[in-house]
Design a protein around this motif. Structure first.
Motif, PDB file in Angstrom:
ATOM      1  N   UNK A  21       0.842  -1.198   0.000  1.00 27.02           N
ATOM      2  CA  UNK A  21       0.000   0.000   0.000  1.00 27.02           C
ATOM      3  C   UNK A  21       0.874   1.245   0.000  1.00 27.02           C
ATOM      4  N   UNK A  22       0.640   2.109  -0.975  1.00 21.22           N
ATOM      5  CA  UNK A  22       1.255   3.438  -1.035  1.00 21.22           C
ATOM      6  C   UNK A  22       0.126   4.435  -0.846  1.00 21.22           C
ATOM      7  N   UNK A  23       0.272   5.353   0.097  1.00 14.55           N
ATOM      8  CA  UNK A  23      -0.856   6.164   0.514  1.00 14.55           C
ATOM      9  C   UNK A  23      -0.500   7.644   0.589  1.00 14.55           C
ATOM     10  N   UNK A  24      -1.461   8.486   0.290  1.00 17.11           N
ATOM     11  CA  UNK A  24      -1.288   9.929   0.459  1.00 17.11           C
ATOM     12  C   UNK A  24      -1.131  10.236   1.943  1.00 17.11           C
ATOM     13  N   UNK A  25      -0.212  11.121   2.290  1.00 13.91           N
ATOM     14  CA  UNK A  25       0.092  11.363   3.702  1.00 13.91           C
ATOM     15  C   UNK A  25      -1.099  11.877   4.498  1.00 13.91           C
TER      16      UNK A  25
END
Length: 303
Positions: A152-156
């Motif tokens: 998972x890569x997520x917006x901060x």
């Protein structure tokens, strides 16, 4: 595959891109979604040119969960079928099974919800890695998609969590404890609280976070690095690591999660929430559910 209602599918180089495509409804999950998702995943796994799958969503956020307005409000009003007439996807069948004056059949709930879980788990069971990108929001049933993905890569500043733990829901894919550990899973599920993207990385849920203007760049960088790997190596790494999760009893936990999710809609509190939603609409009912916790809307306030 030529008539997808809820997703788009395309291949660019070695990357298969599956994109949630109901932005006007927050990419809300409908009855058509699980079969379409599984079909896209299978297409990518069978394509020898594809090395990695990229899962993302169009619009303001990744996924707001089940489309309660499209599904549940119609269910409570006894609306027309969302699936084959008389089946567990027929909203009239579900409405009758959610009538407090009638006997509840838990297996009708189980048959309906397990179908969604099988669709979500196509991501987990994919031969090739699935990387999910979350922006804006990923809540309720939307977290099933993120947690069933491999990375998972997520917006901060995104919001991710399972507020239905407060009433009317139990996480059916049962992956929270396996993704972040027992104590952290309980911290979220005992309160229905959510994490920011930055916190999701700190808690071990996401592999990386980035600001909105750099999210795509970081997502593509990871995809490209994975895509350089031979498919056979990726498949072996996938199978190797996933054995750990299977050994922890995921299948049994999911059975309990699916059954408990049905029970949660038939408790006194569940029926009260259902009555309130019928009177004021689900959006308002959800707002009233979350306001005492101080985190209605995009907030990730935790006290």
């Amino acid at each position: 595959m030529d008539t997808l209602e809820t997703l788009t599918y395309e291949v660019t180089g070695r990357i298969a891109r599956i994109t949630l495509n109901r932005p006007e409804r927050g990419n809300g999950i409908t009855a058509a979604f699980p079969a379409e998702l599984a079909s896209c995943v299978e297409r990518a796994c069978l394509d020898p040119a594809v090395h990695v799958l990229a899962l993302s969503g169009r619009g303001k956020g990744f996924c707001g969960g089940y489309d309660l307005v499209a599904n549940a409000e119609k269910l409570l009003s006894g609306g027309g079928p969302a699936g084959p007439v008389g089946s567990v996807l027929d909203l009239r069948v579900q409405a009758a099974n959610h009538d407090p004056s009638q006997t509840w059949d838990p297996m009708i709930d189980h048959a309906m919800m397990s179908r969604f879980v099988r669709g979500f788990m196509s991501l987990f069971h994919a031969d090739k890695p699935v990387v999910c990108k979350v922006h804006g929001f990923c809540v309720a049933g939307g977290t099933d998609l993120a947690l069933c993905s491999d990375l998972l890569v997520i917006e901060d500043r995104a919001k991710i969590g399972y507020p239905p733990a407060r009433v009317w829901g139990v996480p059916t894919t049962a992956l929270w404890a396996m993704r972040i550990g027992i104590e952290k899973a309980k911290r979220l599920l005992f309160t229905g609280d959510c994490l920011s993207g930055t916190e999701a990385v700190e808690w071990g849920l996401a592999i990386e976070c980035a600001s909105a203007d750099r999210l795509d760049e970081r997502f593509e960088t990871l995809l490209e690095r994975i895509a350089r790997m031979p498919v056979n190596q990726l498949v072996m790494m996938q199978l190797l690591v996933n054995q750990t999760v299977h050994a922890q009893g995921l299948a049994a936990s999911q059975l309990v999660g699916i059954v408990f999710d049905g029970i949660a809609r038939h408790t006194p509190e569940g029926y009260a929430f259902q009555r309130q939603a019928a009177e004021v609409g689900f959006r308002q009912a959800v707002r009233e559910r979350d306001e005492p916790f101080g985190d209605s809307g995009p907030s990730t306030f935790k006290g």
